[in-house]
Design a protein around this motif. Sequence first.
Motif, PDB file in Angstrom:
ATOM      1  N   LYS A 257       0.513  -1.185   0.109  1.00 27.60           N
ATOM      2  CA  LYS A 257      -0.006  -0.121  -0.003  1.00 27.60           C
ATOM      3  C   LYS A 257       0.823   1.150  -0.051  1.00 27.60           C
ATOM      4  O   LYS A 257       0.486   2.379  -0.569  1.00 27.60           O
ATOM      5  N   TYR A 258       2.137   1.314   0.867  1.00 28.88           N
ATOM      6  CA  TYR A 258       2.826   2.377   0.631  1.00 28.88           C
ATOM      7  C   TYR A 258       4.032   2.176  -0.148  1.00 28.88           C
ATOM      8  O   TYR A 258       5.123   3.044   0.256  1.00 28.88           O
ATOM      9  N   GLN A 259       4.194   1.363  -0.886  1.00 27.42           N
ATOM     10  CA  GLN A 259       5.324   1.465  -1.840  1.00 27.42           C
ATOM     11  C   GLN A 259       5.084   2.059  -3.337  1.00 27.42           C
ATOM     12  O   GLN A 259       4.072   1.371  -3.806  1.00 27.42           O
ATOM     13  N   PRO A 260       5.602   3.194  -3.523  1.00 25.08           N
ATOM     14  CA  PRO A 260       5.055   4.401  -4.319  1.00 25.08           C
ATOM     15  C   PRO A 260       5.274   3.841  -5.669  1.00 25.08           C
ATOM     16  O   PRO A 260       4.916   4.209  -6.776  1.00 25.08           O
ATOM     17  N   ASN A 261       6.446   2.721  -6.050  1.00 26.33           N
ATOM     18  CA  ASN A 261       6.916   2.357  -7.357  1.00 26.33           C
ATOM     19  C   ASN A 261       6.320   0.980  -7.659  1.00 26.33           C
ATOM     20  O   ASN A 261       6.790   0.400  -8.631  1.00 26.33           O
TER      21      ASN A 261
ATOM     22  N   MET B  72      -5.750  -5.502  -7.065  1.00 28.18           N
ATOM     23  CA  MET B  72      -5.378  -6.114  -5.656  1.00 28.18           C
ATOM     24  C   MET B  72      -5.872  -5.410  -4.691  1.00 28.18           C
ATOM     25  O   MET B  72      -5.946  -4.310  -4.505  1.00 28.18           O
ATOM     26  N   PRO B  73      -6.338  -5.939  -3.533  1.00 24.96           N
ATOM     27  CA  PRO B  73      -6.979  -5.318  -2.393  1.00 24.96           C
ATOM     28  C   PRO B  73      -6.230  -4.372  -1.597  1.00 24.96           C
ATOM     29  O   PRO B  73      -5.116  -4.415  -1.624  1.00 24.96           O
ATOM     30  N   ASN B  74      -6.933  -3.070  -1.340  1.00 29.19           N
ATOM     31  CA  ASN B  74      -6.179  -2.131  -0.846  1.00 29.19           C
ATOM     32  C   ASN B  74      -5.057  -1.503  -1.545  1.00 29.19           C
ATOM     33  O   ASN B  74      -4.374  -0.472  -0.899  1.00 29.19           O
ATOM     34  N   LEU B  75      -4.999  -1.722  -2.735  1.00 27.10           N
ATOM     35  CA  LEU B  75      -3.957  -0.926  -3.722  1.00 27.10           C
ATOM     36  C   LEU B  75      -4.518   0.205  -4.143  1.00 27.10           C
ATOM     37  O   LEU B  75      -5.425   0.238  -4.704  1.00 27.10           O
ATOM     38  N   PRO B  76      -3.909   1.540  -3.978  1.00 26.41           N
ATOM     39  CA  PRO B  76      -4.449   2.853  -4.482  1.00 26.41           C
ATOM     40  C   PRO B  76      -4.795   2.617  -6.038  1.00 26.41           C
ATOM     41  O   PRO B  76      -3.888   2.096  -6.747  1.00 26.41           O
TER      42      PRO B  76
END
Length: 1006
Positions: free
Chosen positions: A717-721, A741-745
């Motif tokens: 979720k918090y891996q920007p690349n 994918m669940p919870n992926l922005p």
Amino acid sequence: MPKSVVIHLGTGDLHYGLPRVTAQVWVGERSRPEQHIGSLPAAPTLVELYRDWRSLYQSLCDRRPLRSVNGVRDEPIDNALEIDQSGITNVSQVSFEQLSQTLHDALNTWLRSEAFLPIERQLRSQFSRTEEVRVVIETDNDLLRRLPWQRWDFFKDYPKSEMALSCSEYQFRHSTPRPPRKKTRILAVLGNSQGINLEQDAQFLQQLSDAETQFLVNPSRQEFNQELWDERGWDMLFFAGHSQTEGETGRIYINENSQNNSLTIAQFEAAIEGAVSNGLKLAIFNSCDGLGLATALSCLHIPQVIVMRESVANRVAQEFFKHFLTAFAKQYLSLYLAVRQARRQLQGLEDEFPGASWLPVLCQNPAVEPPTWQELMGQGNTNSSDTHDTTNRQAETTTLAAIVFTDVQSFTAKMAADESHTLRLLDRDFHLMQQVCQQYQGRVLKSLGDGLLLYFVSAERAVSCAIAIQTQLTTTAANLPPRDILKHRIGIHLGEVKFRENDVFGNGVNLAARLQQEAPAEGICLSQTVYEVVKNHLQLSVTNSGRRYLKGIQDSVQVYLIKPTAFRAVEPSALPEQSNHFESGLRKLKPKPRFFQIWRKSRKQLLVVSLTSMVVAGLVMGIRWLGLLQPWELQVFDQLLRLRPPELPDDRLLIVAITEDDLHLPEQAKRKGSLSDLALSKLLHTLTPLKPRAIGLDVYHDFPFNPMSAQLAADLKYQPNFFAICKVGAPEANYPEIAPMPNLPSDRQGFSDVVTDADNVLRRHLLFMDRSPASSCSTPYALSTQLAFQYLKAEGISPRYTSQGNLQLGNQVFQRLHKHVGGYQQADTAGYQILLNYRFAQSSLSHAPTVTLKNVLAGLLKPSDVSDRIILIGVTAPSSKDFLATPDGQRIPGVFIQAQMVSQLISAVKDGRAPIGVWAWQTEILWVWIWAVVGGVIAWQCRSIAWLLGLEVMALGTLGVLCFYGLMQSQWVPLVPAAFVFIITSSGVAFIVANQDRNHTKAPIK
């Protein structure tokens, strides 16, 4: 004629340097430019100096009445240039002037860098210090646009030179023809004047007796819009009042109302475009920080805009406008020289207003010629003389003349070795040439860098003068050391030229200039026209050098050389005062009217060829429009793609392939799809420390993470690349959607949908499409697009859109597919689609480095294998059935398709590997019709079946080679319709001509 230079700064910036800088030089009436290439290094010091200069300048302006909004500070250029005034105390004019000088010195040091010197040397060798030179700086980088380019030492050395700014993208817009009028029409908008006085601006305009000025004082938006749309058209738009830059656009304050008192360019762009169509040539925004206004107006293709690059004091703005109107509308200076003179006159105010002369800047559309005041008045193009005396101007005349063009061999190298010494030698030789020219009753029109342009009314005197010049130069050089010798070349042509005041131009001048390039050192080159006139009247030893193709000249030219050993000078007294051989010489060169003879003898056959070719081309293009030729065109397109040579792998990508063996790894024990959460977690923990630029997961993961994978879900979720796929699908076509994918922005999702043709071959690349609100896969972008954008973002490249709605990355534009474009005449072109320019490898399905999941988990990757690359994770196992057909006849895994798509976008931007484009429909119709004419002409001229078949085979082979060459240049050239019209037209014309011949043979004799 003014000389023009367009310096394109290309990509890059001051932090990383400008790797490719090009300078295109136009001289006089030359239709094509010369181009010189260099580069500029990184200069982060300039960034800091400009930040400090702007900060000090704003501090000095704080207590003065500015033409900005109630003293509101302009928006910062970017985060690196935010103005922090807390650290500035007791700012003095002396410190500001010292900083200005430091910035001036740093700019010129940067422009004297070794990689840029070839460009500057070429410019200095091309121009005389007495000539008017227009220099356009072309860049889209806001910081580069704000640099004080007018402080470049080049502009100090050339007193009739001035610079302008331009964006990288521009085009010519035709304006509606208007009836002639005797006055310039000016729309003067006097906007919000809170705290400043605009009465003097109005008085300056009222003093123009040859202008019709319409004043709008504190207008409403509706009034402003209505006046811009005036059908009679405006020549000039003037705005005075408050303004400011907002990001990449600007805002002007048109009235003093509390609400609706300001407009951005976007809010009146339609009216501006209408004004440009009706003839608007020049806009002056005499207000603060106008570069944002100029940038936005450039997208509307307004020809010329004058703005202030920073905040401007009220008095400075008024003084500039007064000086500009005096120079432009009263002294009749050109637009560039008027801006230069008015800007330099502001130096007298810099004791009170430091930096005043740095503010005015001209923004130019290079596709449009800058107008003179007389042209705005409808009096045509009139150049001003140095004395600005309009009463003695001569009308443009056309006459027959002998033009002599001289040039120094290897002048650039000599200038680079010792510039001052070379210039002294050039002055010495010029003085000798001028003396000889006068002896032979010639006239020196002007100097052109390292050459002279001479004019004679007699071809005999022109050739004799050239021989005398070379003879005297050679005699003098015999007693000089090699360092003090310049070797000159001379070209001579006789033809029609145009005179305007002290200038001459036209094809005759251009041809003479090209001929001197063909002459040997210390030699003379003659055109055939000159040779025919003088050969019987001068004793010459001339070498026929055959026909040559000269740069910028369409047809080949017969060239005659007089070498140094063949000189035999003729005294001026031995020549007649005026040659009578012009007309007789030209008569000998007059071409025989063979075309008209053929027309008289074969009118019926030519008519048959013309009509047949037009009818056949029209029918075939109509059939093509219905899509009946599309399957054949796609098959031929595939075949041409296969013929292209294999390409090297794209090492900016790395594919992590999940093979059949990888599906049975211990880490895959609890997988639901092709990749378990445990394997994905280990894979990411292995790759992330190696610093890839982007990671793309081409594996569906539409199920929730299990409790053991909670940390993996949080990390993703918090891996920007990191980007993963989903599928929009098409339920009506039995293609179900697949959730992301669940919870992926959503901004890190990319759809995997592709568009195949009727034969299930993938030839198109779907970049993005409209969101589907009802779909769980709501991302508008394809996974390949997301990864390419992420990669290019680190290079400072962001997506933009052209005025035609096409995607632009850097300097590369991706042409969107529509119906009836190229071979796709009947196809679903929804979304944003482009042609997929495959990289075909010679012996591998993938054209990017590939490693298996097993080897990655075993830690066999090195940092250099991953660093700064795009990592694509996907399944290549045959059991997955994720395979697609490609034009080379193979079926390859979907992850390899994703790699092809990502590589196409990045290679187009970084390597110049252009995407495959198509011609406009008008060009395609012309191309097809040309081949119909070719087929008809061959059939008309060939009465032998064997010859006809042989020429048809050769022509079709040539067509195939041209189409293959076009594809090598990333252009899909129509082959099938051109081949059809060629065969049909040649067969039809052959049949008709054969019947006509048969009927003619059987006709009775009377």
